[in-house]
Design an enzyme around this catalytic site. Structure first.
Site, PDB file in Angstrom:
ATOM      1  CB  CYS A 113      -0.993  -0.043   1.161  1.00 44.11           C
ATOM      2  SG  CYS A 113      -2.349   1.138   0.957  1.00 44.11           S
ATOM      3  CG  HIS A 214      -3.773  -3.280   3.119  1.00 43.27           C
ATOM      4  ND1 HIS A 214      -2.860  -2.892   4.074  1.00 43.27           N
ATOM      5  CD2 HIS A 214      -4.235  -2.141   2.539  1.00 43.27           C
ATOM      6  CE1 HIS A 214      -2.774  -1.564   4.085  1.00 43.27           C
ATOM      7  NE2 HIS A 214      -3.592  -1.088   3.162  1.00 43.27           N
ATOM      8  CD  GLU A 216      -1.836  -5.954   5.502  1.00 43.32           C
ATOM      9  OE1 GLU A 216      -2.436  -4.908   5.760  1.00 43.32           O
ATOM     10  OE2 GLU A 216      -1.268  -6.158   4.396  1.00 43.32           O
TER      11      GLU A 216
END
Length: 252
Positions: A113, A214, A216
């Site tokens: 990001c 993102h 994660e």
């Protein structure tokens, strides 16, 4: 086990009776690294970034530039948009110093990001400061801490495609800025259907991969983190093999 570092926020945080400036990072980042087989360490912004970066990088095998507040538009020669976050020169200077130092040492780098945006700016690129004005859509930031889902198309023949496969891939988005002019030497590896850049990498042997989304937040798919950890393991093996033998030699 390779050591992978993640950059952190330096913001006000609350815990119990405390409401203080703090270095922190959302837990999913750390879990993504440790679940992928690396030890995770956190790197908060430093007061003297250049020597601090040189010091910490000597013990690292991989670097992740994480998400967070907007990059200063002054760094890419643009006037500040009213909706751009207040400047955080401490974090910008720290991450740019870490990126330079990592590249000098051949340490694998992964940008997430904001991390993609830092990399693009470091290579001379620029950013759209508010995508709803540039593209006419709020699809990338719903607000309220809710991640939007968007479909990106990954370009065949890229390192990103080698990790995730070419073609369509659903991602978690939370950003209101994005790449405008692509930095010199960087290759675009993914876009959404409105043309917005969603992935960048450096062609060749140097491991520098970045995504606008993102990863994660997708615990079911760790392939981007596994790719970084594999590159970090290979870097650690090379670093260990080239380390000087201590005086007096080694035991038989």
């Amino acid at each position: 086990m390779p050591v992978v570092a993640l950059t952190t926020y330096l913001e006000r945080a609350t815990q119990g009776v405390w409401d203080v400036p703090a270095a922190f990072l959302p837990r999913p980042y750390v879990e993504a690294v440790t679940a992928s087989g690396a030890a995770a360490v956190l790197l908060p912004p430093q007061a003297d970034p250049e020597p601090a970066a040189a010091a910490v990088l000597e013990g690292l095998d991989g670097l992740i530039l994480t998400g967070g507040v907007d990059v200063q538009p002054e760094l890419y020669g643009a006037a500040r948009h009213p909706l751009t976050d207040p400047a955080r020169p401490d974090r910008d200077a720290w991450e740019l110093a870490l990126l330079r130092g990592a590249r000098e040492r051949g340490i694998p780098v992964f940008g997430i990001c904001r991390g993609l945006q830092v990399i693009n700016v470091a290579f001379g690129g620029s950013l759209h400061q508010h995508l709803p004005e540039a593209l006419g859509t709020e699809r990338y930031r719903l607000g309220g801490g809710v991640f939007a889902e968007n479909t990106v198309r990954i370009t065949d023949g890229t390192r990103l495609a080698g990790l995730l496969g070419a073609g369509e891939y659903v991602v978690h988005s939370y950003h209101h800025q994005g790449v405008d002019r692509v930095g010199t030497g960087l290759a675009v590896t993914a876009r959404t259907d409105d043309g917005l850049v969603q992935g960048l990498e450096l062609p060749g042997d140097e491991y520098l991969v970045a995504v606008q989304w993102h990863p994660e937040e997708n615990a079911a798919d760790r392939r981007l983190f596994l790719g970084l950890v594999a590159a970090a393991s290979a870097f650690r093996a090379r670093r260990t093999a080239s380390a000087p033998v201590p005086a007096g030699g080694t035991d038989a």
